[in-house]
Design a protein around this motif. Structure first.
Motif, PDB file in Angstrom:
ATOM      1  N   SER A  64       0.825  -1.212   0.000  1.00  0.00           N
ATOM      2  CA  SER A  64       0.000   0.000   0.000  1.00  0.00           C
ATOM      3  C   SER A  64       0.858   1.260   0.000  1.00  0.00           C
ATOM      4  CB  SER A  64      -0.955   0.010   1.200  1.00  0.00           C
ATOM      5  OG  SER A  64      -0.246   0.178   2.421  1.00  0.00           O
ATOM      6  N   ALA A  65       2.097   1.136   0.502  1.00  0.00           N
ATOM      7  CA  ALA A  65       3.022   2.276   0.503  1.00  0.00           C
ATOM      8  C   ALA A  65       3.794   2.384  -0.807  1.00  0.00           C
ATOM      9  CB  ALA A  65       3.992   2.150   1.669  1.00  0.00           C
ATOM     10  N   GLY A  66       3.602   1.393  -1.693  1.00  0.00           N
ATOM     11  CA  GLY A  66       4.312   1.409  -2.973  1.00  0.00           C
ATOM     12  C   GLY A  66       5.719   0.842  -2.896  1.00  0.00           C
ATOM     13  N   PHE A  67       6.014   0.099  -1.825  1.00  0.00           N
ATOM     14  CA  PHE A  67       7.341  -0.491  -1.665  1.00  0.00           C
ATOM     15  C   PHE A  67       7.410  -1.831  -2.391  1.00  0.00           C
ATOM     16  CE2 PHE A  67       7.499   1.706   2.752  1.00  0.00           C
ATOM     17  CZ  PHE A  67       7.664   2.933   2.125  1.00  0.00           C
ATOM     18  N   ILE A  68       8.592  -2.161  -2.883  1.00  0.00           N
ATOM     19  CA  ILE A  68       8.803  -3.402  -3.634  1.00  0.00           C
ATOM     20  C   ILE A  68       9.888  -4.215  -2.944  1.00  0.00           C
ATOM     21  CG2 ILE A  68       9.229  -4.364  -5.934  1.00  0.00           C
ATOM     22  CD1 ILE A  68       9.028  -1.388  -6.944  1.00  0.00           C
ATOM     23  N   GLU A  69       9.660  -5.510  -2.786  1.00  0.00           N
ATOM     24  CA  GLU A  69      10.679  -6.378  -2.185  1.00  0.00           C
ATOM     25  C   GLU A  69      11.598  -6.924  -3.270  1.00  0.00           C
ATOM     26  OE1 GLU A  69      11.032 -10.621   0.198  1.00  0.00           O
ATOM     27  OE2 GLU A  69       9.242  -9.384   0.526  1.00  0.00           O
ATOM     28  N   GLY A  70      12.895  -7.012  -2.943  1.00  0.00           N
ATOM     29  CA  GLY A  70      13.841  -7.542  -3.926  1.00  0.00           C
ATOM     30  C   GLY A  70      15.225  -7.681  -3.345  1.00  0.00           C
ATOM     31  N   THR A  71      16.183  -7.960  -4.228  1.00  0.00           N
ATOM     32  CA  THR A  71      17.570  -8.206  -3.822  1.00  0.00           C
ATOM     33  C   THR A  71      18.501  -7.249  -4.558  1.00  0.00           C
ATOM     34  OG1 THR A  71      17.020 -10.547  -3.525  1.00  0.00           O
ATOM     35  CG2 THR A  71      19.349  -9.982  -3.593  1.00  0.00           C
ATOM     36  N   LEU A  72      19.559  -6.832  -3.859  1.00  0.00           N
ATOM     37  CA  LEU A  72      20.522  -5.904  -4.444  1.00  0.00           C
ATOM     38  C   LEU A  72      21.688  -6.640  -5.082  1.00  0.00           C
ATOM     39  CD1 LEU A  72      20.797  -3.159  -1.675  1.00  0.00           C
ATOM     40  CD2 LEU A  72      19.489  -3.044  -3.803  1.00  0.00           C
ATOM     41  N   ARG A  73      22.161  -6.120  -6.190  1.00  0.00           N
ATOM     42  CA  ARG A  73      23.399  -6.576  -6.819  1.00  0.00           C
ATOM     43  C   ARG A  73      24.337  -5.378  -6.882  1.00  0.00           C
ATOM     44  NH1 ARG A  73      21.491  -7.474 -11.251  1.00  0.00           N
ATOM     45  NH2 ARG A  73      22.488  -6.064 -12.716  1.00  0.00           N
ATOM     46  N   GLY A  74      25.357  -5.403  -6.029  1.00  0.00           N
ATOM     47  CA  GLY A  74      26.251  -4.262  -5.903  1.00  0.00           C
ATOM     48  C   GLY A  74      27.185  -4.110  -7.088  1.00  0.00           C
ATOM     49  N   ASN A  75      27.855  -2.983  -7.124  1.00  0.00           N
ATOM     50  CA  ASN A  75      28.855  -2.689  -8.146  1.00  0.00           C
ATOM     51  C   ASN A  75      30.058  -2.060  -7.454  1.00  0.00           C
ATOM     52  OD1 ASN A  75      30.169  -0.623 -10.187  1.00  0.00           O
ATOM     53  ND2 ASN A  75      29.088  -2.122 -11.443  1.00  0.00           N
ATOM     54  N   GLU A  76      31.260  -2.388  -7.936  1.00  0.00           N
ATOM     55  CA  GLU A  76      32.473  -1.912  -7.275  1.00  0.00           C
ATOM     56  C   GLU A  76      32.559  -0.392  -7.200  1.00  0.00           C
ATOM     57  OE1 GLU A  76      36.194  -2.614  -9.483  1.00  0.00           O
ATOM     58  OE2 GLU A  76      34.937  -3.420 -11.079  1.00  0.00           O
ATOM     59  N   ARG A  77      31.770   0.314  -8.013  1.00  0.00           N
ATOM     60  CA  ARG A  77      31.789   1.776  -7.979  1.00  0.00           C
ATOM     61  C   ARG A  77      30.853   2.346  -6.914  1.00  0.00           C
ATOM     62  NH1 ARG A  77      30.794   2.779 -14.224  1.00  0.00           N
ATOM     63  NH2 ARG A  77      30.583   4.978 -13.593  1.00  0.00           N
ATOM     64  N   GLY A  78      30.213   1.462  -6.118  1.00  0.00           N
ATOM     65  CA  GLY A  78      29.465   1.931  -4.956  1.00  0.00           C
ATOM     66  C   GLY A  78      27.970   2.041  -5.116  1.00  0.00           C
ATOM     67  N   PHE A  79      27.440   1.760  -6.294  1.00  0.00           N
ATOM     68  CA  PHE A  79      25.990   1.762  -6.475  1.00  0.00           C
ATOM     69  C   PHE A  79      25.499   0.322  -6.553  1.00  0.00           C
ATOM     70  CE2 PHE A  79      27.912   2.332 -10.723  1.00  0.00           C
ATOM     71  CZ  PHE A  79      27.403   1.218 -11.384  1.00  0.00           C
ATOM     72  N   ALA A  80      24.198   0.158  -6.782  1.00  0.00           N
ATOM     73  CA  ALA A  80      23.641  -1.200  -6.856  1.00  0.00           C
ATOM     74  C   ALA A  80      22.448  -1.223  -7.799  1.00  0.00           C
ATOM     75  CB  ALA A  80      23.227  -1.677  -5.466  1.00  0.00           C
ATOM     76  N   PHE A  81      22.128  -2.446  -8.249  1.00  0.00           N
ATOM     77  CA  PHE A  81      20.907  -2.670  -9.016  1.00  0.00           C
ATOM     78  C   PHE A  81      19.964  -3.504  -8.155  1.00  0.00           C
ATOM     79  CE2 PHE A  81      24.026  -1.855 -12.357  1.00  0.00           C
ATOM     80  CZ  PHE A  81      23.344  -0.921 -13.118  1.00  0.00           C
ATOM     81  N   PHE A  82      18.699  -3.142  -8.196  1.00  0.00           N
ATOM     82  CA  PHE A  82      17.671  -3.793  -7.386  1.00  0.00           C
ATOM     83  C   PHE A  82      16.817  -4.677  -8.283  1.00  0.00           C
ATOM     84  CE2 PHE A  82      13.185  -3.589  -6.037  1.00  0.00           C
ATOM     85  CZ  PHE A  82      13.265  -4.149  -4.763  1.00  0.00           C
ATOM     86  N   THR A  83      16.771  -5.974  -7.970  1.00  0.00           N
ATOM     87  CA  THR A  83      15.964  -6.919  -8.749  1.00  0.00           C
ATOM     88  C   THR A  83      14.765  -7.357  -7.924  1.00  0.00           C
ATOM     89  OG1 THR A  83      17.917  -7.750  -9.917  1.00  0.00           O
ATOM     90  CG2 THR A  83      15.944  -9.131  -9.965  1.00  0.00           C
ATOM     91  N   PRO A  84      13.545  -6.979  -8.323  1.00  0.00           N
ATOM     92  CA  PRO A  84      12.344  -7.347  -7.564  1.00  0.00           C
ATOM     93  C   PRO A  84      12.138  -8.858  -7.481  1.00  0.00           C
ATOM     94  CG  PRO A  84      11.876  -5.556  -9.080  1.00  0.00           C
ATOM     95  CD  PRO A  84      13.242  -6.085  -9.441  1.00  0.00           C
ATOM     96  N   THR A  85      11.582  -9.296  -6.368  1.00  0.00           N
ATOM     97  CA  THR A  85      11.355 -10.723  -6.127  1.00  0.00           C
ATOM     98  C   THR A  85      10.299 -11.292  -7.060  1.00  0.00           C
ATOM     99  OG1 THR A  85      11.922 -10.367  -3.797  1.00  0.00           O
ATOM    100  CG2 THR A  85      10.789 -12.416  -4.332  1.00  0.00           C
TER     101      THR A  85
END
Length: 699
Positions: A64-85
């Motif tokens: 209801s808050a618009g949140f999505i569950e998922g897993t992070l895949r980091g990157n050596e430059r300090g950011f990440a990609f989020f893959t929804p479950t």
């Protein structure tokens, strides 16, 4: 039901999403101050676990808050990609400032946000649900007042702080396994050294670091060792009773020279109708690994054997994999057999699956079988009784291959590496492919299809090997590339068939552009996986497929055997009870562990290739451009080693990356996927496990 569980269930169903605290009090009939205080504590605990969120005076559920569950895949430059479950929602880019302490592999709740540059594919972490990494391998460094571990996995982009008292005697530049015990809101995670693996840049230490980082253990638990110790090392008459006795048949195993376990054996003969009879006999591992036993639980947790240049991390202890479950020459072994009658067109006109016992007549190698096929006297004279059957096997293989080609099976010509040690020296070479390999490949495919169809039409709980057709967007991108290089593409991306891909490859066979198209086609395809649902196998152009032929090294094959035996014995009630739900869990775990094993094997192979190339720094090689990015070019050498040329080391020019043609282009030069190049080995980056190349010329 407790109030905590009651509230949790109400929110999980979305009934109380958007409720204020006052509304919740009213629903529960709570009036006293003590009850309100107790409920406040429960609501706070639900917030702590991410069940609800208190936003603008209302309790919201993640959805209801618009949140999505998922897993992070980091990157050596300090950011990440989020893959929804859910597997449907597109991935999100998470900049470092929006991670809020979340790290590589963490399970989180995220929300989509509009970025400063106006992009709609950016997100922000709102809650860390579970830490994905609690131990890792890396290199220990000692500073004046503290120590830290720099992770080997560059995607885990922060160092682990290690107080001296928790260093466990580690010295600077030791390879270590570190357990993380604290994740501060601000600052680096804190850990303690659990095990010292050796020195940095020592091959064995680096390899062990990779193996440990993926969670692999060579030693089996005591409960498994005890269970294995009670298993007979010979087949008893009691075990063989009631099985079909094939011990006097001419049955052989055909494997590599360095193989240690043999889980499949084959035979071929012609019947009175002139049809081929193919017998595929597979070790009956399920006779020794019983569902729910410590041995079975450990096998499921591993799911697959993992192969490295100098060792194997087996799914089963060697007492089974190399012993009683291995179809060794001249000894009785329990098997599950698939006997097929195949006509001259390659159609299976009859089949049966049965409990059996065999005695392998001979342990043959691929080299020996190839020698017989090629008519070499040394092999013909050595195996006079087996030679006629080998030649009939070759006839049948050609028929099966022709049929598979006709139905449009996609035969991707991907060069595989064979990395191994020869008297302690690293050898890297292309994996050999010959008719002998094709014989076993075709026979195993035939058995796997027969077994899968057998279970499918009986509607039994089962584990299929499925390979979905390319996603429309991936198929569209491949079609655009093919059209750009002058190929006629008439199929629609959403309706692509295996025969469309195979026809394209056949048209280009032998052409210089073939490796390019082959590689991009592979990238457009989905990964095969295990599933309780039969969704077909796109690559093989098969309507129904499974893995039945390697129960020593793959858990799904073991489950398939158990299901088949219950079907054969008519125990359908027990089959539903035992495997109705279990096949879903086993398929999911096996697919996850297969991906993990592939990654670990590739990482170790890359390590060995890098160390192998240290002896060739300064030398020149022929290669083919195998990858093009905005940062530079990857080239694959004839020995299958792949190296990287950063854009700053290319011949002088202002290069622009053209993603549609997979090219780096300047005013004077163009480097494109598939170009043949002459390269020099500039160096080896041991830490990155990468070979550094300089492109000298195109040819």
């Amino acid at each position: 039901m407790s109030i905590y569980e009651q509230l949790k269930e109400k929110f999980a169903r979305g009934e109380w999403a958007g409720y204020t605290r006052k509304m919740i009090f009213s629903e529960l009939g709570i009036q006293s101050q003590s009850e309100k205080s107790m409920l406040g504590r429960i609501l706070a605990e639900l917030q702590l676990h991410g069940v609800v969120f208190y936003i603008d005076g209302k309790y919201q559920t993640p959805s209801s808050a618009g949140f999505i569950e998922g897993t992070l895949r980091g990157n050596e430059r300090g950011f990440a990609f989020f893959t929804p479950t859910d597997g449907k929602t597109p991935d999100l880019f998470i900049p470092n400032k929006s991670l809020h302490g979340a790290l590589h592999k963490d399970r989180v709740l995220a929300v989509k946000v509009e970025s400063e540059r106006g992009s709609s594919d950016e997100g922000e972490v709102v809650k860390i649900l579970e830490r994905g990494v609690t131990s890792l391998c890396g290199t220990y460094f000692k500073e004046r007042d503290f120590g830290f571990v720099r992770p080997d996995d560059k995607n885990y982009f922060v160092d682990i702080y290690v107080p001296f008292k928790r260093a466990n005697g580690a010295k600077s530049r030791d390879k270590v396994l570190v357990d993380i015990y604290k994740f501060p809101e601000n600052g680096s995670p804190e850990g303690q050294v659990k095990e010292i693996l050796g020195r940095q840049f020592d091959l064995k230490s680096e390899e062990l670091s990779i193996i440990k980082s993926y969670g692999y253990k060579e030693i089996f638990p005591n409960s498994v060792v005890k269970e294995v110790g009670k298993i007979d090392d010979e087949v008893t008459d009691e075990q063989a009773f009631g099985r079909e006795d094939f011990t006097n048949r001419l049955i052989v195993t055909i494997d590599g020279e360095d193989s240690r376990d043999f889980d499949d054996a084959v035979e071929v003969w012609k019947n009175a109708d002139g049809n081929y009879m193919l017998g595929v006999h597979i070790a009956d591992v399920s006779e020794y690994v019983k569902k729910g036993s410590p041995l079975d639980k450990e096998a499921l947790s591993r799911s697959t054997s993992v192969y490295f240049p100098d060792r194997v991390i087996p799914m089963l202890p060697k007492e089974l994999s190399n012993g009683i479950c291995s179809l060794n020459e001249g000894v009785r072994r329990l098997t599950l057999s698939c006997i097929m009658e195949i006509n001259g067109d390659g159609d299976v006109v009859d089949k049966r699956i049965t409990h059996s016992v065999i005695k392998s007549a001979k342990r043959m190698t691929y080299a020996e079988v190839q020698g017989i096929i090629e008519g070499k006297e040394e092999y013909l004279g050595k195996y006079p009784k087996i030679t006629p059957m080998i030649l009939e096997m070759r006839e049948l293989q050609k028929i099966l291959t022709k049929k598979r080609d006709k139905r449009g099976s996609v035969d991707l010509d991907v060069r595989e590496s064979h990395v191994y040690l020869d008297n302690g020296k690293i050898v890297v070479e292309p994996r050999k492919s010959a008719e002998a390999y094709k014989i076993i490949e075709e026979f195993m495919v035939a058995a796997n299809e027969c077994v899968a169809e057998y279970a499918f039409y009986l509607e039994a709980p089962f584990i299929y090997r499925v390979h979905g057709k390319p996603l429309p967007e991936k198929a569209k991108a491949f079609a655009e590339f093919a059209s750009m290089i002058g190929l006629s593409v008439k199929w629609k991306p959403e309706e692509v068939r295996p025969s469309d891909f195979s026809a394209l490859l056949l048209k280009l066979k032998g052409e210089p552009i073939f490796p390019v198209v082959n590689k991009i086609m592979l990238r457009s395809m989905q990964k095969a996986k295990y599933s309780p649902e039969n969704d077909g196998h796109f690559g093989l152009s098969s309507k129904c497929y499974c893995h039945f032929t390697s129960p020593i090294r793959r858990y799904p094959d073991l489950v398939v055997h158990r299901v088949l035996k219950l079907i054969i014995d008519g125990q359908f009630g027990e089959l539903i009870d035992l495997y109705g739900d279990f096949v879903d869990e086993a398929a999911r775990i096996s697919s996850e562990n297969e991906r993990r094993a592939d990654e670990a094997e590739r990482a170790v192979d890359d390590l060995y290739k890098a160390y192998y190339m240290r002896d060739y720094i300064g030398e020149e090689f022929n290669g083919v451009i195998s990858g093009v990015t905005t940062n530079g070019i990857y080239s694959e050498l004839e020995n299958t080693v792949e190296g990287f040329t950063p854009i700053e080391l290319l011949p002088r020019g202002n290069y622009v990356f053209d993603e549609k043609t997979y090219s780096l282009v300047s005013a004077k030069r163009r480097f494109t996927l598939g170009d043949r190049v002459r390269v020099g080995v500039a160096g080896v980056d041991e830490a990155a496990k990468r070979v550094e190349l300089v492109i000298l010329e195109k040819y």
